[in-house]
Design an enzyme around this catalytic site. Structure first.
Site, PDB file in Angstrom:
ATOM      1  N   GLU A   1      -6.339 -16.790 -22.831  1.00  0.00           N
ATOM      2  CA  GLU A   1      -5.142 -16.958 -21.995  1.00  0.00           C
ATOM      3  C   GLU A   1      -4.763 -18.429 -21.847  1.00  0.00           C
ATOM      4  O   GLU A   1      -3.834 -18.769 -21.120  1.00  0.00           O
ATOM      5  CB  GLU A   1      -5.314 -16.269 -20.628  1.00  0.00           C
ATOM      6  CG  GLU A   1      -6.608 -16.552 -19.913  1.00  0.00           C
ATOM      7  CD  GLU A   1      -6.808 -15.696 -18.661  1.00  0.00           C
ATOM      8  OE1 GLU A   1      -5.867 -15.065 -18.181  1.00  0.00           O
ATOM      9  OE2 GLU A   1      -7.946 -15.683 -18.152  1.00  0.00           O
TER      10      GLU A   1
ATOM     11  N   CYS B   1      -4.695  -7.504 -22.687  1.00  0.00           N
ATOM     12  CA  CYS B   1      -4.666  -6.874 -21.366  1.00  0.00           C
ATOM     13  C   CYS B   1      -3.600  -7.456 -20.453  1.00  0.00           C
ATOM     14  O   CYS B   1      -3.526  -7.107 -19.288  1.00  0.00           O
ATOM     15  CB  CYS B   1      -6.042  -6.954 -20.713  1.00  0.00           C
ATOM     16  SG  CYS B   1      -6.602  -8.652 -20.483  1.00  0.00           S
TER      17      CYS B   1
ATOM     18  N   HIS C   1       0.824  -1.204   0.000  1.00  0.00           N
ATOM     19  CA  HIS C   1       0.000   0.000   0.000  1.00  0.00           C
ATOM     20  C   HIS C   1       0.857   1.253   0.000  1.00  0.00           C
ATOM     21  O   HIS C   1       0.527   2.256  -0.619  1.00  0.00           O
ATOM     22  CB  HIS C   1      -0.928  -0.006   1.221  1.00  0.00           C
ATOM     23  CG  HIS C   1      -2.195  -0.758   0.959  1.00  0.00           C
ATOM     24  ND1 HIS C   1      -2.783  -1.542   1.902  1.00  0.00           N
ATOM     25  CD2 HIS C   1      -2.957  -0.840  -0.131  1.00  0.00           C
ATOM     26  CE1 HIS C   1      -3.868  -2.085   1.380  1.00  0.00           C
ATOM     27  NE2 HIS C   1      -3.994  -1.668   0.145  1.00  0.00           N
TER      28      HIS C   1
ATOM     29  N   ASP D   1      -0.979 -15.147 -18.460  1.00  0.00           N
ATOM     30  CA  ASP D   1      -1.216 -16.583 -18.368  1.00  0.00           C
ATOM     31  C   ASP D   1      -0.889 -17.292 -19.669  1.00  0.00           C
ATOM     32  O   ASP D   1      -0.322 -18.376 -19.656  1.00  0.00           O
ATOM     33  CB  ASP D   1      -2.682 -16.851 -17.979  1.00  0.00           C
ATOM     34  CG  ASP D   1      -2.883 -16.714 -16.476  1.00  0.00           C
ATOM     35  OD1 ASP D   1      -2.028 -17.201 -15.718  1.00  0.00           O
ATOM     36  OD2 ASP D   1      -3.897 -16.123 -16.067  1.00  0.00           O
TER      37      ASP D   1
HETATM   38  C1  PEP Z   1      -3.429 -12.306 -17.941  1.00  0.00           C
HETATM   39  O1  PEP Z   1      -3.396 -13.494 -17.617  1.00  0.00           O
HETATM   40  O2  PEP Z   1      -2.735 -11.821 -18.850  1.00  0.00           O
HETATM   41  C2  PEP Z   1      -4.314 -11.362 -17.235  1.00  0.00           C
HETATM   42  C3  PEP Z   1      -4.462 -10.123 -17.638  1.00  0.00           C
HETATM   43  O3  PEP Z   1      -4.941 -11.827 -16.138  1.00  0.00           O
HETATM   44  P1  PEP Z   1      -4.248 -11.939 -14.695  1.00  0.00           P
HETATM   45  O4  PEP Z   1      -2.888 -11.303 -14.778  1.00  0.00           O
HETATM   46  O5  PEP Z   1      -5.171 -11.248 -13.772  1.00  0.00           O
HETATM   47  O6  PEP Z   1      -4.170 -13.423 -14.512  1.00  0.00           O
HETATM   48 MG    MG Z   2      -4.931 -14.334 -16.344  1.00  0.00          MG
END
Ligand code: PEP
Ligand code: MG
Length: 585
Positions: A431, A502, A188, A455
């Site tokens: 993913e 993402c 934090h 992932d």
């Molecule tokens: C990913 O797997 O790229 C993703 C964005 O999800 P997380 O990092 O939350 O697993």
């Molecule tokens: Mg993920």
């Protein structure tokens, strides 16, 4: 020079102020049965005082930013948790010990439990409990909490540890930067430093033992280093580096309202931010995010003792949706499991948690949890532009089941006369390699893909994303990863839908020209990465990027691909080193 963890970018030089909390001594002696009741009263009073103090700090912090105040809401929740406080009372009565001893022991038990969960998020929750436990003990003993708000002289704050309460009290005009022995990138304290735009380095081990009040120190929060009592030459070098950094930030800031399009405008990419809640939205907009490409809703389920109900979720989703409106927000349904556990949900210990009971697999079984979340998301869709995204999809059957449940919830809301966006787009994360390979089949069922490279890379290369030892194998520029991305993008375009990304790779400037060339439609990343990725895209000619991507797909080794992108970036005057100024946060 001492190396730590770069927690908040920027460079400052100044006089050291070492912050040390007054030592607390805990009375370990036994008490009589009558005395125990008196100890319970001491505990109750101290909890009351702690509540008042945190309420006051929370009010103070709202002025700095609502996001800090939320941290204290988490503290209030811990303090108001009857199980936590009753455990302390039971310990006093059962073990016949003093109030401070019981408070200390119970807090330690919780801290150990959180620490044993072994992931960074729960380690930070352990820090919250530590903060609260110490506050209760100090209040039982009548020791005043040291306040940093009274600092008036400009200093660099050095401490063994800085709790969120300490940090929130920092007088921003006085504290130029801070450096602490403990903490990680997700603590934090680090989060607050970034939002307060105070350069910070954490994880410095023993630095607070070496520095003395009045020493001079340089804190380089971009590089993650500190230099105690620098010589004149070093001071000059860092002054020049600071000026360079500020110039750079200023230049990048000018891009805020510019579109994320290529040099001749042939291609435009939607550039978005990943958020974990409302507290991240202001920073996202400030950095020029055109929407939110990933709202990690699981954070709402953490830091608490029971599942959040529909109202709580609706409020949280609505806040994010309204603060990003009219821009779109992709709300990802619960992605728990793997390294993200919920202590109150009966989650079995697994040999391979990342290959186990997680995300959509849990939701399709625990439809009660899934439906509550979908109701809340749909209701929030009336307040802006919402897209729903299912994580960890491995094949068609899961999409079909998830969509059926979504349809049931939509029918329920409709029957209740509750308004929601009936045209809302539904997408999935790509993913898992099986999803990437069958993207052509999956594309027929949904409106968009978002590639979760964090992932996807670990599953494709069989390289655990959490294991330092094999991190050299976890390579976003591996030809297998690039080929999968191309396959997904092409399949989506053939089906007339769009593909975003993402995972962390989306914010990596060494990947940006290739992703552009592969035809990604949207990139979503930590807000702090947006200006630099936008700059790379705005400096690139789309045809050059497409050629670069094609060449990358035909190379054999990740290092060859990296060398090729580096030389491409040098041609744009965007060396990977140039991102270090804002990277590392
Ligand atoms: C990913 O797997 O790229 C993703 C964005 O999800 P997380 O990092 O939350 O697993
Ligand atoms: Mg993920």
């Amino acid at each position: 020079m001492q190396k730590g963890i770069a927690a908040s970018p920027g460079i400052e030089t100044g006089k050291v102020f070492v912050f040390r909390e007054q030592a607390v001594s805990i009375d370990q002696s036994a008490v009589s049965r009558e005395q125990a009741e008196h100890e319970v009263v001491r505990l109750e009073k101290a909890v009351g005082t702690s509540l008042e103090q945190i309420e006051a700090i929370k009010d103070q912090t709202i002025e700095i930013g609502k996001e800090y105040a939320e941290i204290f809401e988490a503290h209030l929740m811990i303090l108001e948790d009857a199980v936590f406080i009753n455990k302390m009372k039971n310990k006093i009565r059962g073990d016949l010990i003093t109030a401070e001893n019981a408070a200390h022991q119970v807090a330690e038990e919780y801290i150990a439990q959180f620490n044993n969960m072994g992931n960074a998020y729960f380690k930070e929750r352990a820090a919250d409990v530590k903060d609260i436990g110490e506050r209760i003990v100090r209040n039982i003993l009548g020791i005043e909490s040291k306040s940093l708000s009274e600092l008036t002289e400009k200093v660099i704050l050095i401490a063994e540890d800085l709790t969120p309460s300490n940090t929130a009290q920092i007088n921003r005009n006085a504290v130029l930067a801070f450096a602490v022995d403990m903490g990680g990138r997700t603590s934090h304290t680090s989060i607050m430093a970034r939002s307060m735009e105070i350069p910070a380095v954490v994880g410095l081990c023993d630095f607070s033992q070496k520095a003395k009040d009045g020493d001079m120190v340089i804190v380089d929060g971009s590089e993650g280093t500190v230099i105690l009592n620098p010589d004149a030459e070093t001071l000059k070098r860092y002054q020049a580096k600071k000026e360079e950094y500020l110039k750079d930030v200023n230049e990048l800031g000018k891009l805020k309202n510019e579109p994320c399009k290529t040099v001749c405008g042939e291609r435009r990419i939607e550039i978005c931010a990943n958020v974990g809640g409302r507290e991240d939205c202001a920073g996202a907009s400030d950095k020029g995010a055109e929407g939110c490409g990933l709202f990690r809703t699981e954070f709402l389920y953490m830091d608490r003792t029971a599942l959040p109900n529909e109202e709580e979720q609706f409020k949280a989703y609505r806040e994010v949706v309204e603060s990003m409106a009219p821009n779109p927000v992709i709300i990802r349904t619960l992605d728990i499991g793997g390294d993200k556990k919920l202590p109150y949900l009966d989650m079995p210990a697994e040999q391979n948690p990342f290959l186990g009971w997680r995300a959509i697999r849990i939701c399709l079984e625990r439809t009660d949890i899934f439906k509550t979340q979908l109701r809340a998301i749909l209701r929030a869709s009336s307040f802006g532009k919402v897209r729903i995204m299912f994580p960890m999809i491995s094949g068609l059957a899961e999409i079909r089941k998830a969509k059926l449940i979504l349809k049931e919830v939509q029918d329920e809301l409709e029957a209740e006369g509750v308004h929601f966006d009936k045209d809302l787009e539904v997408g999935i994360m790509i993913e898992i390699p099986s999803a990437a390979i069958t993207a052509d089949l999956l594309a027929k069922e949904i409106d968009f893909f978002s590639i979760g490279t964090n992932d996807l890379i670990q599953y494709t290369l069989a390289a655990d994303r959490m294991n330092e030892r094999i991190s050299h194998l976890y390579d976003p520029l591996h030809p297998a990863v690039l080929r999968l991305i191309k396959h997904v993008v092409d399949a989506s375009h053939r089906a007339g839908i769009w593909t975003g990304m993402c995972g962390e790779m989306a914010g990596d400037i060494a990947a940006a020209p290739i992703l552009l060339g592969l035809g990604l439609d949207e990139l979503s990343m930590s807000a702090i990465s947006i200006p630099r990725v936008k700059k790379v895209i705005r400096s690139t000619n789309y045809r050059d990027a497409a050629k670069l991507a094609e060449a990358a797909l035909n190379l054999e080794e990740p290092d060859e691909i990296r060398a090729m992108v580096n030389s491409f970036l040098s041609g744009l005057n965007q060396t990977p080193e140039s991102i270090i100024l804002t990277e590392g946060v």
